[in-house]
Design a protein around this motif. Structure first.
Motif, PDB file in Angstrom:
ATOM      1  N   ALA A 251       0.464  -0.813   0.294  1.00 35.40           N
ATOM      2  CA  ALA A 251       0.473  -0.001   0.407  1.00 35.40           C
ATOM      3  C   ALA A 251       1.050   1.241  -0.319  1.00 35.40           C
ATOM      4  O   ALA A 251       2.105   1.317   0.777  1.00 35.40           O
ATOM      5  N   TYR A 277      -1.428   3.980 -10.762  1.00 37.92           N
ATOM      6  CA  TYR A 277      -2.243   4.040  -8.845  1.00 37.92           C
ATOM      7  C   TYR A 277      -3.962   4.735 -10.080  1.00 37.92           C
ATOM      8  O   TYR A 277      -3.258   5.201 -10.512  1.00 37.92           O
ATOM      9  N   GLN A 280      -8.683   7.862  -5.306  1.00 38.76           N
ATOM     10  CA  GLN A 280      -9.655   7.731  -4.876  1.00 38.76           C
ATOM     11  C   GLN A 280     -10.179   9.026  -4.461  1.00 38.76           C
ATOM     12  O   GLN A 280      -9.760   9.384  -3.351  1.00 38.76           O
ATOM     13  N   TRP A 289     -16.378   6.229  -1.953  1.00 37.14           N
ATOM     14  CA  TRP A 289     -15.320   6.386  -2.515  1.00 37.14           C
ATOM     15  C   TRP A 289     -15.257   6.292  -4.126  1.00 37.14           C
ATOM     16  O   TRP A 289     -16.183   5.045  -4.232  1.00 37.14           O
ATOM     17  N   ASP A 291     -12.826   6.521  -8.106  1.00 36.36           N
ATOM     18  CA  ASP A 291     -12.271   6.996  -8.624  1.00 36.36           C
ATOM     19  C   ASP A 291     -12.587   8.005  -9.518  1.00 36.36           C
ATOM     20  O   ASP A 291     -12.845   8.092 -10.903  1.00 36.36           O
ATOM     21  N   ARG A 316      -7.476   9.093  -0.979  1.00 38.47           N
ATOM     22  CA  ARG A 316      -6.919   8.308  -0.166  1.00 38.47           C
ATOM     23  C   ARG A 316      -6.141   7.266  -1.869  1.00 38.47           C
ATOM     24  O   ARG A 316      -6.750   7.499  -3.115  1.00 38.47           O
ATOM     25  N   VAL A 318      -4.372   3.386  -4.511  1.00 41.04           N
ATOM     26  CA  VAL A 318      -4.300   2.563  -4.504  1.00 41.04           C
ATOM     27  C   VAL A 318      -3.522   2.055  -5.514  1.00 41.04           C
ATOM     28  O   VAL A 318      -3.937   2.615  -6.654  1.00 41.04           O
ATOM     29  N   PRO A 329      -5.628   0.327   0.457  1.00 42.11           N
ATOM     30  CA  PRO A 329      -5.968   1.685  -0.198  1.00 42.11           C
ATOM     31  C   PRO A 329      -4.875   2.199   1.320  1.00 42.11           C
ATOM     32  O   PRO A 329      -4.053   1.927   1.893  1.00 42.11           O
ATOM     33  N   SER A 330      -4.487   3.251   0.881  1.00 40.72           N
ATOM     34  CA  SER A 330      -3.133   4.156   1.709  1.00 40.72           C
ATOM     35  C   SER A 330      -3.703   4.950   2.539  1.00 40.72           C
ATOM     36  O   SER A 330      -5.419   4.662   2.931  1.00 40.72           O
TER      37      SER A 330
END
Length: 362
Positions: A251, A277, A280, A289, A291, A316, A318, A329-330
């Motif tokens: 992540a 990457y 989101q 969430w 994209d 965030r 991904v 996810p981050s």
């Protein structure tokens, strides 16, 4: 086994016939002997009484009829019959056994088996009681079953490998293992992705019963079968399959989210194994969430434009692998558009301390 059983039946019949014949001859002769002895005793006693009373003269006695010659003749005949039966048992027994050769109880034929549709052609075996005359011969069609029969005739127990297992050990490797086969000179490992087209990917020695197929695509199902090779004979196992695991990148860490009047600039750390990457966005940092953009490999920044002023957004990132696998996810960072404080939330270190918990809105 069937012929032995028939021979026992024949001999039992012969013995019973001899016992019956002996009874028919000996019993009457024994009865005559007993009657004759009794009558001789009666005649002798009567003669003594008549002589004592003076009624018998001096005329010569009439010799009584002897029974011993008849008894001897009967015994000689029985002995001769028994000897003839024991010395020459072949003809009657063979005739009786020969008359049963065409019956429905005759032994099953021992020619090469016929492979059925559900049988693996490479794993057929000839019957263990096949006559030696058929060993080493080949049927006109040259079927694998006949080849395996020749190998068995030569003292080989080669057959199809059993208990073949396939296990995925990583995203790019599958390990195969199988039970050894007596008489096998080597093993060929065959692979397919559709069970239609097969190719040999490796050959191992007769003592090696394990192989690891590497450099595979992640997240892909592969089919395998192992062939035991003994000379010209090839016996293949049943088909097994395994699926490689999916590569999951690490992540990424979302480093900053800086807002302006109508846009937000994002930056994150680069990770290994990613192809792209996905950025989101959410309105509350918990649900909804979506994209909003995608960057290329090793591209670690993105600008979200066309936003409403004085509004807080949550972001965030991904990481996406080449095989389609995605990372976790981050951490979540908020950003507020409009004049004034554009950070719109806690520091970057606080937001990434626990990625699973979204920070509260300012």
């Amino acid at each position: 086994m069937y012929l032995l059983f028939m021979r026992v039946i024949v001999w039992a019949l012969i013995v019973w016939a001899l016992i019956g014949l002996l009874a028919l001859i000996v019993v009457p002769i024994g009865a005559l002997l007993i009657v004759g002895v009794i009558r001789r005793f009666q005649i002798a006693r009567t003669r003594r009484e008549l002589q004592r009373m003076g009624f018998v003269g001096s005329a010569p006695e009439r010799e009584t009829r002897r029974l011993w010659p008849l008894v001897e003749a009967g015994l000689i005949g029985v002995v001769a019959l028994i000897v003839a039966t024991l010395v020459l048992p072949g003809p009657p027994a063979d005739r009786l056994l020969g008359s049963t050769d065409g019956s429905s109880l005759s032994a099953a034929p021992t020619h090469s088996p016929i492979a059925t549709p559900g049988m693996n052609p490479g794993s057929a075996h000839a019957p263990s009681d096949a006559p030696p005359a058929t060993h080493g011969t080949e049927s006109p069609s040259g079927s694998p079953a006949t080849s395996v029969s020749r190998a068995a005739a030569a003292g080989s127990d080669a057959g199809a490998p059993s208990t073949v297992t396939a296990r995925s050990t990583s995203a790019t490797a599958i390990q195969l293992q199988w039970a050894p086969v007596d008489g096998a000179a080597r093993y060929d490992v065959e692979r397919s992705t559709d069970t239609v087209t097969w190719g040999v990917v490796a050959s191992t020695g007769s003592e090696e019963t394990r192989y690891t197929d590497a450099a595979l695509a992640s997240g892909t199902t592969y089919y395998y079968r192992v062939a035991a090779v003994a000379g010209q004979d090839v016996s293949r196992s049943d088909v097994v399959s395994a699926t490689t695991t999916v590569i999951t990148p690490t992540a990424p860490v979302l480093l900053s989210a800086a807002g302006s009047a109508t846009s937000v600039d994002l930056a994150w750390s680069d990770v290994e194994g990613e192809l792209s990457y996905q950025v989101q966005r959410s309105s509350d940092g918990i649900n909804g969430w979506t994209d909003i953009g995608t960057t290329g490999q090793d591209v670690t920044s993105y600008t979200d434009t066309g936003l409403a002023a004085a509004t807080t957004y949550y972001y965030r990132v991904v990481a996406v692998a080449s095989n389609g696998g995605v990372s976790a996810p981050s951490g979540v960072l908020p950003a507020t558009t409009g004049p004034g404080d554009v950070s719109g939330g806690p520091s970057t270190s606080d937001a990434n301390a626990d990625p699973s918990i979204a920070p509260a809105a300012p």
